[in-house]
Design an enzyme around this catalytic site. Structure first.
Site, PDB file in Angstrom:
ATOM      1  N   LYS A 129       1.147   0.437   7.686  1.00 57.77           N
ATOM      2  CA  LYS A 129       1.621  -0.942   7.493  1.00 57.77           C
ATOM      3  C   LYS A 129       2.556  -1.364   8.620  1.00 57.77           C
ATOM      4  CE  LYS A 129       3.366  -0.058   3.446  1.00 57.77           C
ATOM      5  NZ  LYS A 129       2.992   1.363   3.305  1.00 57.77           N
ATOM      6  N   GLY A 148       0.824  -1.203   0.000  1.00 58.92           N
ATOM      7  CA  GLY A 148       0.000   0.000   0.000  1.00 58.92           C
ATOM      8  C   GLY A 148       0.853   1.245   0.000  1.00 58.92           C
ATOM      9  N   PRO A 149       0.248   2.398  -0.227  1.00 61.47           N
ATOM     10  CA  PRO A 149       0.998   3.661  -0.276  1.00 61.47           C
ATOM     11  C   PRO A 149       1.560   4.028   1.097  1.00 61.47           C
ATOM     12  CG  PRO A 149      -1.372   4.049  -0.415  1.00 61.47           C
ATOM     13  CD  PRO A 149      -1.188   2.580  -0.484  1.00 61.47           C
ATOM     14  N   PRO A 150       2.487   4.995   1.140  1.00 59.00           N
ATOM     15  CA  PRO A 150       3.081   5.400   2.423  1.00 59.00           C
ATOM     16  C   PRO A 150       2.042   6.004   3.362  1.00 59.00           C
ATOM     17  CG  PRO A 150       4.358   6.241   0.558  1.00 59.00           C
ATOM     18  CD  PRO A 150       3.090   5.713   0.000  1.00 59.00           C
ATOM     19  N   GLY A 151       2.211   5.748   4.645  1.00 58.53           N
ATOM     20  CA  GLY A 151       1.404   6.414   5.658  1.00 58.53           C
ATOM     21  C   GLY A 151       0.083   5.779   5.978  1.00 58.53           C
ATOM     22  N   VAL A 152      -0.187   4.563   5.454  1.00 58.13           N
ATOM     23  CA  VAL A 152      -1.488   3.947   5.741  1.00 58.13           C
ATOM     24  C   VAL A 152      -1.427   3.031   6.957  1.00 58.13           C
ATOM     25  CG1 VAL A 152      -2.276   4.104   3.361  1.00 58.13           C
ATOM     26  CG2 VAL A 152      -1.063   2.055   4.119  1.00 58.13           C
ATOM     27  N   LYS A 196     -12.598   5.790  -6.681  1.00 57.76           N
ATOM     28  CA  LYS A 196     -13.153   6.636  -7.742  1.00 57.76           C
ATOM     29  C   LYS A 196     -14.538   7.159  -7.375  1.00 57.76           C
ATOM     30  CE  LYS A 196     -10.468   4.495 -11.448  1.00 57.76           C
ATOM     31  NZ  LYS A 196     -10.486   3.649 -12.659  1.00 57.76           N
ATOM     32  N   SER A 239      -8.110   2.739 -17.835  1.00 50.36           N
ATOM     33  CA  SER A 239      -9.475   3.050 -17.384  1.00 50.36           C
ATOM     34  C   SER A 239     -10.019   4.358 -17.950  1.00 50.36           C
ATOM     35  CB  SER A 239      -9.513   3.108 -15.852  1.00 50.36           C
ATOM     36  OG  SER A 239      -8.702   4.152 -15.366  1.00 50.36           O
TER      37      SER A 239
END
Length: 826
Positions: A372, A366-370, A732, A689
């Site tokens: 982990k 996952g992206p940084p700061g979530v 989205k 997409s």
């Protein structure tokens, strides 16, 4: 030392009274000239008294040299009468004096005197040594002393020459004993007190022979040590010499070294080593016993044994199998992340039933700061295990994982073994952080070394190069984290259970701020007892206009900035006021907004379509512009696009050309114009997409018809006009809801993903699920004869969160939603 000749005049009588000079660690024999440094006041006064008369003074040694103020009992009763030859006063107050011993004498009594000792003495009559036996003794003493001088380089050759010339037994014994500095004070005092010259010679030859034997041993030791030493081992010389002396004297058991080896043997009896490890340690210990403790090889072997003994062989922490407690701990530490929490609870449930489950290998992507890394700590707390973390960012050496072989200088085990030793437990939660940031070079590939570590079928016999023993890692719960899967080799991905962590939604960030971030920052800024409130609108403003991230790190920094401003205000104005921070007041605390939130356009326009995209910071509106200009049929795509998006644009153009006749346009119209599709904002864009978005923009520009401003769309297209599924539906739809969009067109195959979308978002949107591009254009374009151009297909529609079917009176329920959609105020 200097010695006077026989012709010196004899001073004094058989009885007399003289000042006393107590001596420390020295005895002045008759015929001996000694240089003394005198600093005690009473001793200096005694010297002054002697100098004022006939320069004679009584010399006697103290029994204990450390006594600064000796009494009569602290001084030997037998000494010598000496004559002061020279006296010099030094600047520091001490006195340097040269004294010659004249004759033996015994103290009869002490005369009362305050400033110095005064004694009454009687001279000791010496018994001369005569006869053949005494002559033989003298020769033997002289011969032994010659041997002593050859071994002891500190004595001048002139002393030996003067000794060889002495023919008086009494003087010979006094001269030689005066030149034996290593003889104990008590033995020298004994020699002074002995009045029989023959007995003194007998005692002297005993002392000489003992000293010669010691010097011979020292010479032998020096010779042997010198052969063993190399230039790089000179620093060990003194220690070697001391050990060798102990061995020669019978006391060289090397007690300290033996005690250490005994401690290792005792630990072996209680340590639960594997059979292979036990045999290896015993073999190394046997080798170590035959080595010298200061040798380089002994240090290597000892370090190896220490590493093996310090590993937690079979030592485990007791796990917690209370599912309710574990769930409570996970919920306390983190909001959301339901999939991961559910997986951990499942693991605990199976472990509680079987007690034998191998530790799972989970990979959080996952992206940084979530959260982990912090989630891994919570898992350790929930399962009752110890926690160790190994950062793999920038690691490029395979030896960092497997260690170095012992043949290298300064070799150490790899980080896996080091971390287990640090944890002190064989079943910790082991976090391999940033596993996608590893690289490889000529020293090997650390990712390949991890294949064995993370494979449950292989890691029961993990072999570190340094330890060179099979170590069981099956009880370790390995967790890994990564920002993307691109940096992780496919074989390594295959060994892990991948759990994707998407960025936090706006609602999740709002809850995290209220439950965790604001209370923590209030405490850190000392605002616990202050009446302060940060409203929900203020938090939303910070999320929208001051942060652009998937996690909550920047959000916490901005909240911390607000709290610091409040703390400054409280210090100035006092604690009595209630402070309320609203959305309008946020710029006062944080300054001008940093980011602009994606919003739908205010009017319907030609060639402008609202797309939807997922970025590293979450979902966002993706405005797409298309313009038709005179040209030769060229398609131009701009906006910092990646290869995949460019190919999607080419597919969109080909589809539009295939439908020109249906749209009542000339089939060669595209040959007379150039089509330019542009995506504003200078950020990289990729993925398929935006296919339906580009088709709609191009068709709108060619037909010169407007597109609905309150509609957004996403979906991949094919050349036949099919709409394929995409990813990131949740993000989205959140972006569409946030941007004021009311209708969203989605691929029909993404219907299953609506379960993850918060309920309140579904209720606010009209969702149109399609599988053909014609249905997308039908929804988006504002054309009067739309049914002729784009006939309606099989479309699924949701309104207010419920399935909408015009032909039925009772709408069927929409897909069920997870608990995270049930937001307060929804």
């Amino acid at each position: 030392m200097f010695f006077k000749g026989d012709g010196a005049p004899k001073a004094g009588n058989d009885r007399g009274m003289l000042p006393l000079l107590p001596l420390r660690d020295i005895i002045v024999f008759p015929h001996m000239v000694s240089q003394l440094f005198v600093g005690r006041e009473r001793s200096i006064a005694a010297l002054d008294e002697a100098m004022s008369k006939n320069k004679e003074i009584f010399l006697a040694a103290q029994k204990n040299a450390k006594t600064n103020e000796p009494t009569e009992e602290d001084i030997f009763s037998v000494g010598s009468v000496g004559v002061i030859m020279q006296l010099l006063r030094l600047p520091d107050g001490t006195v340097k004096v040269l004294i010659e011993g004249k004759r033996r004498a015994r103290i009869k009594k002490y005369i009362a005197e305050e400033s110095f000792f005064v004694v009454e003495y009687t001279e000791i009559d010496e018994k001369p040594a005569t006869g053949v036996e005494s002559l033989a003794l003298m020769r033997s003493v002289q011969s032994t002393f010659e041997q002593y001088v050859k071994l002891n380089k500190k004595i001048q050759p002139e002393v030996l020459m003067s000794v060889q010339a002495i023919d008086d037994a009494s003087r010979l014994s006094d001269t030689i004993i005066a030149n034996l500095p290593t003889v104990k004070l008590t033995d020298r005092q004994e020699m002074l007190e002995t009045d029989d010259a023959h007995r003194r010679l007998e005692r002297l030859i005993e002392l000489l022979q003992s000293e010669v034997e010691i010097l011979q041993v020292e010479k032998k030791i020096r010779s042997r040590v010198k052969k063993q030493m190399e230039k790089t081992q000179k620093e060990y010389y003194l220690n070697e010499q001391m050990q060798a002396i102990q061995k020669e004297l019978g006391g060289g058991e090397r007690d300290e070294w033996k005690n250490e080896l005994s401690e290792i043997e005792e630990q072996l009896k209680t340590k639960a080593l594997s059979k292979e490890a036990l045999a290896k340690v015993k073999k190394e210990l046997k080798k170590l016993k035959m080595m010298h403790p200061t040798s380089a090889e002994a240090t290597v072997v000892r370090n190896y044994i220490d590493w093996v003994m310090d590993l937690p062989w079979g030592e485990k922490t007791e796990e917690q199998f209370d599912l309710e407690l574990a769930e409570k701990i996970l919920n306390e530490d983190h909001y959301g992340l339901e999939k991961i929490k559910e997986r951990i609870i499942e693991y605990l449930a199976v472990q509680a039933l079987t007690k034998k489950l191998k530790g799972p290998v989970l990979c959080f992507v996952g992206p940084p700061g979530v959260g982990k890394t912090s989630l891994a700590k919570s898992i350790a707390r929930a399962t009752g295990r110890k926690f160790v973390r190994l950062s793999l960012g920038g690691v490029r050496d395979e030896a960092e994982i497997r260690g170095h072989r012992r043949t290298y200088i300064g070799a150490l085990p790899g980080k896996i073994i080091q971390s287990l030793k640090k944890a002190g437990s064989n079943n910790p939660v082991f976090l391999l952080d940033e596993v996608d940031k590893m690289s490889s070079d000529f020293r090997g590939d650390p990712a390949a070394a991890l294949l064995e570590v993370l494979d449950p079928e292989q890691n029961h016999s993990f072999n570190d190069h340094y330890i060179d023993l099979d170590y069981d890692l099956t009880d370790v719960m390995f967790l890994t984290t990564a920002n993307t899967l691109r940096g992780i080799p496919v074989p390594l991905q295959d060994r892990m259970e991948i759990i994707q962590l998407s960025g936090y939604t706006e609602f999740e960030k709002l809850h995290i701020a209220e439950r965790y971030l604001i209370p923590r920052q209030r405490k850190e800024c000392g605002l616990d007892d202050i009446s302060m409130e940060i409203t929900e609108g203020a938090v939303r403003t910070i999320i929208h206009h001051y942060t652009k991230e998937s996690g909550v790190r920047s959000l916490e920094r901005e909240i911390a900035g607000v709290c610091r401003k409040v703390a400054r205000h409280v210090v100035k104005e006092g604690k009595s006021q209630h402070i309320e921070i609203t959305a309008k007041a946020v710029p006062k605390y944080l300054g001008v907004p940093k980011f602009k939130m994606g919003k739908a356009e205010e009017a319907n326009e030609i060639g402008l379509v609202n797309g939807l995209a997922v970025t590293q910071t979450g979902g966002d509106l993706l405005p797409t512009e298309a313009s038709i200009v005179p040209g030769k049929g060229k398609l131009q795509l701009t906006g910092l696009l990646e290869k995949g998006m460019e190919e999607s644009g080419m597919a969109a153009m080909s589809f539009v050309r295939s439908r020109l006749e249906k749209m009542k346009l000339s089939t060669d119209v595209y040959q007379k114009v150039d089509v330019h599709v542009h995506f504003p904002e200078f950020v990289p864009k990729d993925g398929p997409s935006a296919g339906v978005t580009m088709v709609t923009a191009i068709v709108s520009a060619l037909l010169k018809v407007k597109v609905r401003r309150d509609l957004a769309m996403t979906g991949e297209i094919t050349l036949r006009g099919r709409v394929l599924a995409i990813g990131g539906v949740k993000e989205k739809l959140l972006a569409a809801h946030r941007g004021g969009v009311t209708t969203v067109v989605l691929p029909k195959d993404n219907r299953k993903d609506l379960r993850e979308v918060p309920r309140r978002v579904l209720k606010s949107l009209r969702l149109v699920l399609v599988d053909r591009v014609d249905d997308v254009l039908r929804e988006a374009l504002l054309v009067d004869n739309i049914d002729d151009m784009f006939p309606r297909g099989d479309v699924i529609e949701y309104r207010g969160g419920e399935l909408y079917e015009p032909n039925k009176t009772d709408p069927s329920p929409s897909p069920s939603h997870n608990s995270q959609g049930e937001q307060p105020g929804a």
